[in-house]
Each structure stands twice: as structure tokens, then as C-alpha cells.
Design an enzyme around this catalytic site. Structure first.
Site, PDB file in Angstrom:
ATOM      1  N   GLU A 165      -3.761  -0.943  24.524  1.00 44.49           N
ATOM      2  CA  GLU A 165      -4.306  -2.097  23.807  1.00 44.49           C
ATOM      3  C   GLU A 165      -5.812  -2.032  23.569  1.00 44.49           C
ATOM      4  OE1 GLU A 165      -3.039  -5.701  25.749  1.00 44.49           O
ATOM      5  OE2 GLU A 165      -0.946  -5.370  25.235  1.00 44.49           O
ATOM      6  N   GLU A 348       5.681  -2.926  26.391  1.00 51.29           N
ATOM      7  CA  GLU A 348       5.554  -4.143  27.203  1.00 51.29           C
ATOM      8  C   GLU A 348       6.242  -5.290  26.481  1.00 51.29           C
ATOM      9  OE1 GLU A 348       1.532  -5.288  28.309  1.00 51.29           O
ATOM     10  OE2 GLU A 348       1.023  -3.211  28.780  1.00 51.29           O
TER      11      GLU A 348
END
Ligand code: FCB
Length: 468
Positions: A165, A348
Site C-alpha cells: 500500500e 487483504e
């Protein structure tokens, strides 16, 4: 109706080093930027960081046994850079490397395939002190770290994620200042943007030279956005946020060109690129890792960053106050595939809800089962629509340290008593285990529980995702 998945589908769970390990300063490890930020900016006592939480650095063997009990065929974890290369002399710390070496061997002993994230936000503090990602030397620092890890583990780790991320640690850490390193500094963020982009692409090239690294990718948090109203202002605000959040990094890598939104964000600090750098950026990857939790409605706000802000989320919400919107996962996968044409893992997906063990030791986290089932349903639909989705990693294996929320948000399939270290598999963990073993029909008791709880909620399948 039961859901169907290909036989070779990967079912995993994910964690990250700073969120689960504890014992951050032992065996030669150095503090990370997140360690210092937690103590200095968030006021979290070092005692809590080191000795509460999951203490996975101590309990790792038991944790692998639990992964096995859940029937997972893969486990995504990250390695801690300040454990592996703690000092300014840049020499590897053998005890740090040994820890991951033993972990990988133990995973293989149970036929659990490792997926390794190289950088999940914990930068050595001494590198942060030298400018962190804003320093052009950060590319070399990172590549040295990548090589050190790959030299030791590439023979046994097939799947690699370079960075987790990038948008989140750039935006929250360097523009908003609410994550480590805690800056509100566009100039710093702009230089970091360029160095992170380059570091990833160079790392992919290096990892390719190791024979066994068969899958190399990047994990990005992808959110669908929708304008709150039909007004031109809201629609344009939504488009800006979508470009910024979803395309800032992925477009640069995919097209080898810097997206227009970068200059809107960084203004006069927008980095310059030469043609060689733009060529390097396009190093192909094998998969995009999608981290999906929620979606946002966007409204125009002349005073906000990019003149846009998110409108209040609507129930049902998780403990993070994130709206539960499973259809958004399908939309995100569809968008990624249509735009970037790669294979995809969900690296995720999960939800924070607090449920404590009952007297009999059961954790009846039905809302998590509901969340997971509804998202797995969207995965199954994506696959039947031809989207090459290869696997799903639940966030997270264990209740853990949720960044600025410390130990107060529980995402785990396994409950952790942070004082005693007792682990208890939650009902969601058992649900996932049974799902993996073929019991893929919708659990009845969960459905009725949810209907009661969310009575009156309209699922938003009709929202028009025109912005993506
Ligand atoms: C993601 C992070 C992960 C975790 C989840 C809830 O943005 O990658 O570490 O904190 O959110």
C-alpha cells in the site's frame, strides 16, 4: 447455493511484522519509524509495543501450528527491515534473518506456501532520520535490503510483494501526518513518490534473477468511489479522488508515464523523470495484490485536499467505521483487470469487530463470518466472470496492533489475549477452515443473525460506479 472455486485456489491469511512481532529491540534489531512514531507521537508505551500484542517473535511456532489448523495453504507475512539490516553500516543481522528462515521452514513443514511482503511500512528509524523515502539513496538502501532477504529466502519463497500500500504510507504518513513518519510535507511526499516508484520496479528486476521467485507483485489498497450526488462538482471530486487513490502508483507502473493527478497533488514539487527512468518503471509484474475493505461516497468540498472529501459512511459499519460493501470488491477486481490485465490476489480483506471468548471459550463473531462469506461470494462471481483471481488472504490471522488504533481494533480469525498470549480460534476461523475444506454454502445461522442486525438496510448494488 454453494460457491465454487478452482481446485488450485489459494486460501491464506495475512499479517505484517510491526503489527504482530513485538520484541522490537532484541537480537540486534533497531527501532523502526513506526516504533518511534508510536512512542513519541501516539504515546503508546514501549512496554506495550514490545511485551503486549501478539508477541509473534516469541510465539511463532505455535502460530504456524494454528495456520495449519485453519487449513490455510498459504500465509502472507512481512519481514522487518530494521531487524534484518539494523545499522548504518548496512550489514545484515544474522539473528533477524534466522527468524524468518526458521519461519519459512516451519511453514513448509506443514505444506503452507509463504507469500513474503518486503516492505509493510516499518522503515529503520536511522534511514528515516536521513530523509527516509524522500532521499534518492532510499532506492539503493531498499535494493540492498531486498537482495539480503532474497539471498537467504528466495530458494523457499515462491511469492513476493515488493511494497504494501504505497498510497497509504505516502498519503497518511507524509501528507496528512497521521501515520509514521508523521509529516505534512508535500515536497517530502513528492520526492518519496518518485523514489518508491523506482524502488519497486528495480526490486522486481532483481527478484526476477532468483529462479524460484515465480510470482512477484505489489499490494495496493483499492477502493471504488461513487459521487454522493449527481452534481457536476461531486462527480468531478469523485473522479479526482479515484485518480489519486487508485491510479497514482498503478498507472505509473503500468504505463510508464506519470498520471496527470500527480501534478495536481504535488504542484511545483512534482518530480521530473527522464526517459530511462520511465522505461525502468514499466518492469512487468505477475500480479496485483488487492487490499479491499470498504468503499466511499465522495462530495465536493472547496476547503478539502483536492477539493473533495468522503461523505459519512452508511450502516452496516465495522468497528473501524468502515461501511460493509461486498459488491465493491467485485467492482475493484473488475476495474483492476480491465485496466491492468494482470492476475490478481486479494492480499487483504477483513473487518474489525470485538468479540471476547465466552466462558466456554467460544468466540461467536458472526458478523465477521457474514463479512467473509459475502466477500468470498463476490470472489466466486469474479472468477466466473473470467477475472483471473488466484487467491484470497484474510486480514488478519491474529488480532494485532492496528497502527494508530494500537490494540483496540480486532481483525483476527484468531483471538489474542494480549496479556496472557492465549490464542483462541474464533468461529470465523472455523468457518474459513470448513469453507476451505469444501463447505461453501451460506451458513444459515449467520444469515438470520445478520438479517436481524441489519434490518432495513438496503444493499447498494444499484450504485453507479461511473467514476471507475
Ligand atoms: C491495511 C494495512 C494492514 C491493516 C489493514 C486493516 O491498510 O495494509 O496493515 O492495518 O489495513
Amino acid at each position: 447455493m454453494s460457491l465454487s472455486f478452482p481446485d488450485n485456489f489459494i486460501y491464506g491469511a495475512a499479517t505484517s511484522s510491526f503489527q504482530i512481532e513485538g520484541s522490537y529491540l532484541i537480537d540486534g534489531a533497531a527501532p523502526s519509524n513506526w516504533y518511534n512514531f508510536s512512542v513519541n507521537n501516539l504515546g503508546i508505551p514501549s512496554e506495550v509495543l514490545n511485551h503486549k500484542g501478539c508477541k509473534h517473535y516469541i510465539n511463532w511456532k505455535n502460530d504456524v501450528q494454528l495456520i495449519h489448523e485453519l487449513s490455510l495453504n498459504s500465509y502472507r507475512f512481512s519481514v522487518s527491515w530494521p531487524r534484518i539490516i539494523p545499522d548504518k553500516d548496512q550489514l545484515p543481522n544474522s539473528k533477524g534473518l534466522d527468524f524468518y528462515d526458521h519461519l519459512v521452514d516451519e511453514l513448509h513443514r506443514f505444506n503452507i506456501s509463504p507469500m513474503l511482503t518486503l516492505f509493510h511500512w516499518d522503515l529503520p528509524q536511522h534511514l528515516e532520520d536521513q530523509g527516509g523515502w524522500a532521499n534518492p539513496e532510499s532506492i539503493e538502501w531498499y535494493l540492498h535490503f531486498v537482495e539480503t532477504v532474497a539471498d537467504r529466502l528466495a530458494d523457499r519463497v515462491p511469492a513476493w510483494i515488493t511494497i504494501n500500500e504505497p498510497w497509504v504510507f505516502l498519503h497518511l504518513g507524509m501528507i496528512k501526518g497521521i501515520h509514521a513518519p508523521g509529516y505534512k510535507d508535500l515536497k517530502h511526499a513528492a520526492s518519496s513518490y518518485k523514489n518508491i516508484l523506482m524502488a519497486h520496479s528495480e526490486a522486481v528486476r532483481i527478484l526476477r534473477s532468483y529462479n524460484n521467485c515465480s510470482e512477484i507483485g505489489i499490494s495496493c489498497n483499492i477502493s471504488p468511489f461513487t459521487p454522493e450526488t449527481d452534481s457536476r462538482e461531486d462527480v468531478e471530486a469523485c473522479q479526482r479522488i479515484h485518480d489519486y487513490h487508485n491510479k497514482l502508483f498503478l498507472d505509473a507502473w503500468h504505463k510508464g508515464d506519470i498520471p496527470e493527478i500527480a501534478s495536481q497533488v504535488f504542484g511545483k514539487h512534482t518530480p521530473k523523470w527522464n526517459s530511462e527512468e520511465l522505461r525502468i518503471l514499466q518492469e512487468p509484474i505477475d500480479f496485483i495484490g488487492v487490499n479491499y475493505y470498504t468503499f466511499f461516497r465522495v462530495r465536493y468540498d472547496p476547503h478539502a485536499f483536492l477539493q473533495a472529501r468522503s461523505a459519512p459512511p452508511r450502516p452496516p459499519l465495522t468497528d473501524m467505521k468502515w461501511e460493509v460493501y461486498p459488491r465493491g470488491l467485485f467492482k475493484a477486481l473488475e476495474w483492476i483487470y480491465n485496466r491492468y490485465h494482470t492476475e490478481i490476489y486479494i492480499t487483504e480483506n477483513g473487518c474489525a469487530y470485538t468479540y471476547e471468548p465466552s466462558n466456554s471459550g467460544e468466540v461467536t463473531d458472526n458478523r465477521r463470518i457474514d463479512y467473509m462469506y459475502r466477500h468470498l461470494e463476490q470472489c466466486s462471481m469474479a472468477i466466473s466472470n473470467g477475472i483471473p483471481l488466484k487467491g484470497y488472504y484474510a486480514w488478519s490471522l491474529l488480532d494485532n496492533f492496528e497502527w494508530t488504533f494500537a490494540l483496540n481494533k480486532r481483525f483476527g480469525l484468531i483471538h489474542v489475549d494480549f496479556d496472557t498470549q492465549k490464542r483462541t480460534i474464533k468461529n470465523s476461523g472455523y468457518f474459513y477452515r470448513d469453507f476451505i475444506n469444501g463447505k461453501t454454502e451460506k451458513p444459515d445461522h449467520v444469515r438470520s443473525d445478520v438479517i436481524n442486525q441489519y434490518e432495513g438496510v438496503v444493499w447498494h448494488d444499484d450504485i453507479n460506479f461511473r467514476a471507475i
